[in-house]
Write a protein that holds these residues in place. Structure first.
Motif, PDB file in Angstrom:
ATOM      1  N   ALA A  88       1.161  -1.268   0.429  1.00  0.00           N
ATOM      2  CA  ALA A  88      -0.018   0.222   0.049  1.00  0.00           C
ATOM      3  C   ALA A  88       0.955   1.142  -0.495  1.00  0.00           C
ATOM      4  O   ALA A  88       0.626   2.104  -0.985  1.00  0.00           O
ATOM      5  CB  ALA A  88      -0.823  -0.027   1.194  1.00  0.00           C
ATOM      6  N   ALA A  89       1.553   1.361   0.908  1.00  0.00           N
ATOM      7  CA  ALA A  89       2.943   2.039   1.226  1.00  0.00           C
ATOM      8  C   ALA A  89       3.373   2.214  -0.868  1.00  0.00           C
ATOM      9  O   ALA A  89       3.392   4.159  -0.764  1.00  0.00           O
ATOM     10  CB  ALA A  89       3.931   1.870   1.945  1.00  0.00           C
ATOM     11  N   THR A  90       3.534   1.401  -1.721  1.00  0.00           N
ATOM     12  CA  THR A  90       4.343   1.669  -2.497  1.00  0.00           C
ATOM     13  C   THR A  90       3.345   2.433  -2.902  1.00  0.00           C
ATOM     14  O   THR A  90       3.788   3.510  -3.979  1.00  0.00           O
ATOM     15  CB  THR A  90       4.994   0.427  -2.525  1.00  0.00           C
ATOM     16  N   ALA A  91       2.343   1.354  -3.433  1.00  0.00           N
ATOM     17  CA  ALA A  91       1.220   2.232  -4.326  1.00  0.00           C
ATOM     18  C   ALA A  91       1.238   3.378  -4.087  1.00  0.00           C
ATOM     19  O   ALA A  91       1.475   4.511  -5.137  1.00  0.00           O
ATOM     20  CB  ALA A  91       0.294   0.929  -4.326  1.00  0.00           C
ATOM     21  N   ILE A  92       0.634   3.927  -2.418  1.00  0.00           N
ATOM     22  CA  ILE A  92      -0.114   5.097  -2.635  1.00  0.00           C
ATOM     23  C   ILE A  92       1.775   6.166  -3.034  1.00  0.00           C
ATOM     24  O   ILE A  92       1.214   6.936  -3.695  1.00  0.00           O
ATOM     25  CB  ILE A  92      -0.543   5.715  -1.766  1.00  0.00           C
ATOM     26  N   TYR A  93       2.532   5.732  -2.523  1.00  0.00           N
ATOM     27  CA  TYR A  93       3.417   6.780  -2.436  1.00  0.00           C
ATOM     28  C   TYR A  93       3.917   6.689  -3.930  1.00  0.00           C
ATOM     29  O   TYR A  93       5.131   8.195  -4.331  1.00  0.00           O
ATOM     30  CB  TYR A  93       4.411   6.695  -1.344  1.00  0.00           C
ATOM     31  N   VAL A  94       4.615   6.228  -4.502  1.00  0.00           N
ATOM     32  CA  VAL A  94       5.266   6.123  -5.755  1.00  0.00           C
ATOM     33  C   VAL A  94       3.446   7.006  -6.635  1.00  0.00           C
ATOM     34  O   VAL A  94       4.202   7.459  -7.493  1.00  0.00           O
ATOM     35  CB  VAL A  94       5.020   4.517  -6.633  1.00  0.00           C
ATOM     36  N   SER A  95       2.817   6.286  -6.899  1.00  0.00           N
ATOM     37  CA  SER A  95       1.842   7.317  -7.023  1.00  0.00           C
ATOM     38  C   SER A  95       2.120   8.481  -7.043  1.00  0.00           C
ATOM     39  O   SER A  95       0.996   9.539  -8.538  1.00  0.00           O
ATOM     40  CB  SER A  95       0.398   6.649  -7.186  1.00  0.00           C
ATOM     41  N   LEU A  96       2.038   9.138  -5.824  1.00  0.00           N
ATOM     42  CA  LEU A  96       2.204  10.952  -5.548  1.00  0.00           C
ATOM     43  C   LEU A  96       3.327  11.344  -5.840  1.00  0.00           C
ATOM     44  O   LEU A  96       3.318  11.958  -6.985  1.00  0.00           O
ATOM     45  CB  LEU A  96       1.782  10.603  -4.019  1.00  0.00           C
ATOM     46  N   GLY A  97       4.316  10.650  -6.268  1.00  0.00           N
ATOM     47  CA  GLY A  97       5.702  11.012  -6.589  1.00  0.00           C
ATOM     48  C   GLY A  97       5.334  11.127  -8.166  1.00  0.00           C
ATOM     49  O   GLY A  97       5.696  11.772  -8.305  1.00  0.00           O
ATOM     50  N   LEU A  98       5.048  10.052  -9.155  1.00  0.00           N
ATOM     51  CA  LEU A  98       4.762  10.506 -10.598  1.00  0.00           C
ATOM     52  C   LEU A  98       3.812  11.676 -10.650  1.00  0.00           C
ATOM     53  O   LEU A  98       4.307  12.497 -11.852  1.00  0.00           O
ATOM     54  CB  LEU A  98       4.312   8.629 -10.832  1.00  0.00           C
ATOM     55  N   LEU A  99       2.549  11.858  -9.907  1.00  0.00           N
ATOM     56  CA  LEU A  99       2.080  13.074 -10.262  1.00  0.00           C
ATOM     57  C   LEU A  99       2.849  14.474  -9.324  1.00  0.00           C
ATOM     58  O   LEU A  99       2.732  15.315 -10.207  1.00  0.00           O
ATOM     59  CB  LEU A  99       1.049  13.088  -9.297  1.00  0.00           C
ATOM     60  N   LEU A 100       3.322  14.609  -8.519  1.00  0.00           N
ATOM     61  CA  LEU A 100       4.292  15.820  -7.993  1.00  0.00           C
ATOM     62  C   LEU A 100       5.074  15.577  -8.888  1.00  0.00           C
ATOM     63  O   LEU A 100       5.811  17.092 -10.055  1.00  0.00           O
ATOM     64  CB  LEU A 100       4.407  15.546  -6.971  1.00  0.00           C
ATOM     65  N   ALA A 101       6.184  14.618  -8.974  1.00  0.00           N
ATOM     66  CA  ALA A 101       7.382  15.302 -10.098  1.00  0.00           C
ATOM     67  C   ALA A 101       7.079  15.636 -11.581  1.00  0.00           C
ATOM     68  O   ALA A 101       7.727  16.631 -12.310  1.00  0.00           O
ATOM     69  CB  ALA A 101       8.123  13.568 -10.210  1.00  0.00           C
ATOM     70  N   ALA A 102       5.620  15.481 -12.506  1.00  0.00           N
ATOM     71  CA  ALA A 102       5.316  15.988 -13.309  1.00  0.00           C
ATOM     72  C   ALA A 102       4.983  16.956 -13.351  1.00  0.00           C
ATOM     73  O   ALA A 102       5.079  17.928 -14.316  1.00  0.00           O
ATOM     74  CB  ALA A 102       4.196  14.714 -13.672  1.00  0.00           C
ATOM     75  N   HIS A 103       4.971  18.298 -12.383  1.00  0.00           N
ATOM     76  CA  HIS A 103       4.191  19.180 -11.739  1.00  0.00           C
ATOM     77  C   HIS A 103       5.646  20.312 -11.862  1.00  0.00           C
ATOM     78  O   HIS A 103       5.259  20.818 -11.857  1.00  0.00           O
ATOM     79  CB  HIS A 103       3.127  18.822 -11.340  1.00  0.00           C
ATOM     80  N   PHE A 104       6.598  19.658 -11.651  1.00  0.00           N
ATOM     81  CA  PHE A 104       7.724  20.564 -11.240  1.00  0.00           C
ATOM     82  C   PHE A 104       9.002  20.426 -11.855  1.00  0.00           C
ATOM     83  O   PHE A 104       9.728  19.451 -12.219  1.00  0.00           O
ATOM     84  CB  PHE A 104       8.206  20.494  -9.495  1.00  0.00           C
TER      85      PHE A 104
END
Length: 176
Positions: A88-104
């Motif tokens: 769960a931690a991998t799924a959520i934090y990596v998906s958030l990382g993808l979203l955030l990194a794409a915006h900066f």
């Protein structure tokens, strides 16, 4: 001291547990949906749902005893494989990382985002082993399960976007 490590491992486990992850997913999805970013809003939720469903199915068919050590949590002794917290931690934090990194664009910020997105599941994995709840192989498969959930969610969102673009083209041709 061991009390410090026990307390730290409790916090490390908690960041991969529902009381932390569910509000994060709901908050992110709600914020994105309120900004009419529906597909993006669904991405983190889909990653979480795929992980949750896959974990639930796996433990129905795979029974593995937790390590023969002192357990710091009171959990089902036959649900060692895989580590749901780590998945769960991998799924959520990596998906958030993808979203955030794409915006900066700033590289130092992107590095910080990815360092956090990768470090949090590792902290969860180490904490779960320390607490006597999982073998190293259990958390390794948890990471793989979480990454698989991210890939499924990414595929679903990208497919949805491609279909929407094709429909838009068709509407332009029909009404243009």
């Amino acid at each position: 001291s061991s009390d410090l490590w026990t307390d730290a491992s409790y916090v490390g486990s908690l960041i991969g547990d529902a009381p932390i992850l569910v509000p994060i997913v709901v908050g992110v999805a709600l914020a994105l949906a309120l900004n009419n970013r529906w597909r993006t809003a669904s991405f983190v939720a889909q990653a979480g749902m795929v992980e949750f469903s896959t974990y639930g199915l796996t433990v129905l068919f795979v029974s593995r005893e937790r390590p023969d050590v002192v357990h710091l949590d009171k959990l089902n002794n036959f649900h060692s494989f895989p580590s749901g917290h780590t998945a769960a931690a991998t799924a959520i934090y990596v998906s958030l990382g993808l979203l955030l990194a794409a915006h900066f664009k700033a590289l130092p910020l992107r590095i910080a985002i990815w360092a956090t997105a990768v470090s949090l599941p590792i902290i969860v994995a180490v904490s779960r082993i320390y607490r006597g709840e999982h073998h190293p192989l259990d958390v390794a498969f948890g990471v793989l399960m979480g990454l698989g959930a991210v890939l499924v969610a990414l595929f679903a969102v990208r497919t949805s976007r491609a279909v929407a673009e094709l429909r838009a083209e068709k509407n332009v041709e029909t009404f243009g």
